[in-house]
Write a protein that holds these residues in place. Structure first.
Motif, PDB file in Angstrom:
ATOM      1  N   GLY A   1       0.786  -1.223   0.000  1.00 29.80           N
ATOM      2  CA  GLY A   1       0.000   0.000   0.000  1.00 29.80           C
ATOM      3  C   GLY A   1       0.817   1.272   0.000  1.00 29.80           C
ATOM      4  N   SER A   2       2.113   1.150  -0.250  1.00 23.06           N
ATOM      5  CA  SER A   2       2.988   2.327  -0.185  1.00 23.06           C
ATOM      6  C   SER A   2       3.098   3.063  -1.517  1.00 23.06           C
ATOM      7  N   GLY A   3       2.448   2.551  -2.560  1.00 22.21           N
ATOM      8  CA  GLY A   3       2.466   3.231  -3.852  1.00 22.21           C
ATOM      9  C   GLY A   3       3.392   2.632  -4.885  1.00 22.21           C
ATOM     10  N   LYS A   4       3.955   1.469  -4.607  1.00 29.54           N
ATOM     11  CA  LYS A   4       4.893   0.846  -5.546  1.00 29.54           C
ATOM     12  C   LYS A   4       4.256   0.591  -6.910  1.00 29.54           C
ATOM     13  N   THR A   5       3.087  -0.048  -6.894  1.00 33.53           N
ATOM     14  CA  THR A   5       2.433  -0.420  -8.150  1.00 33.53           C
ATOM     15  C   THR A   5       2.110   0.804  -9.005  1.00 33.53           C
ATOM     16  N   THR A   6       1.637   1.857  -8.361  1.00 31.29           N
ATOM     17  CA  THR A   6       1.314   3.095  -9.089  1.00 31.29           C
ATOM     18  C   THR A   6       2.547   3.644  -9.792  1.00 31.29           C
TER      19      THR A   6
END
Length: 219
Positions: free
Chosen positions: A10-15
């Motif tokens: 949920g830390s934004g890696k995928t985005t």
């Protein structure tokens, strides 16, 4: 070139991975995306499906369950599971990734070998995985990344975002706390190797940081 993304769920890696892949694609770069966790690669998942078909109800279903934990905690089962997982990862990183690099691809990895080491440490605390031959072999054949990002956010925020994303098998608060402590441990995630990203910052700000770091070599 290998660019890796590690860190909290949920830390934004995928985005940010998707944004980077899009930019490289717009520049006509050949990009390969790889997501992997020890024991959860496509090859290992296929093996588990075959085992479930052969042994039926005696094998627990996918996901966190007491039945699964009970079986996987057995010393022999743990040893076999870890060895297969490590050699499977060695094929992925040591062979497939290297072939992609040979053909000029930029390889974007969502999680990498240090993440796998952390997973094994948390899931098999009774086994010193780093002393296993299979782990030493995996570590030897895995190519070193050119750029590595480590995304960090507070445990509570990670839990909130997992709920928002409807994560099927989210980690418990205790596991997330252990993960965050490990990510902050320089002996496990050396700050000289990772560029630490504050995942609480807005998407555009994080994107600019990644562009600056990665852009030195490939943008």
């Amino acid at each position: 070139m290998i660019v890796t993304f590690s860190g909290m769920d949920g830390s934004g890696k995928t985005t940010q991975i998707n944004k980077l892949i899009s930019k490289l694609g717009n520049q006509k770069k050949d990009v390969s995306y790889i997501w992997a966790r020890g024991g959860y690669t496509p090859g290992f998942e296929l093996l588990k499906k075959i085992i479930r078909k052969l042994f039926g109800k005696s094998v627990p279903k996918v996901g966190n369950s007491m039945a699964r934990k009970k079986i996987i905690s057995r010393p022999f089962v743990s040893w076999v599971w870890l060895n297969i997982s490590m050699f499977d990862m060695a094929i992925l990183y040591g062979l497939i990734v290297r072939v992609k690099l040979l053909f000029g691809n930029t390889v974007i990895c969502d999680r990498y070998i240090d993440d796998t080491a952390l997973d094994f440490k948390l899931n098999f605390p009774h086994i010193n995985c780093e002393n296993m031959f299979a782990w030493k072999f995996l570590n030897f054949v895995t190519p070193r990344p050119d750029k590595s990002f480590l995304f960090l956010i507070p445990v509570e925020l990670s839990m909130q975002r997992s709920v928002q994303k409807n994560e099927p098998f989210p980690d418990s608060k205790e596991i997330l706390e252990s993960r965050l402590n490990s990510y902050n441990d320089s002996n496990l995630f050396c700050q000289d190797k990772y560029f630490v990203v504050d995942g609480t910052k807005n998407i555009g700000e994080v994107e600019s940081i990644i562009d600056k770091v990665v852009g030195i070599s490939i943008l």
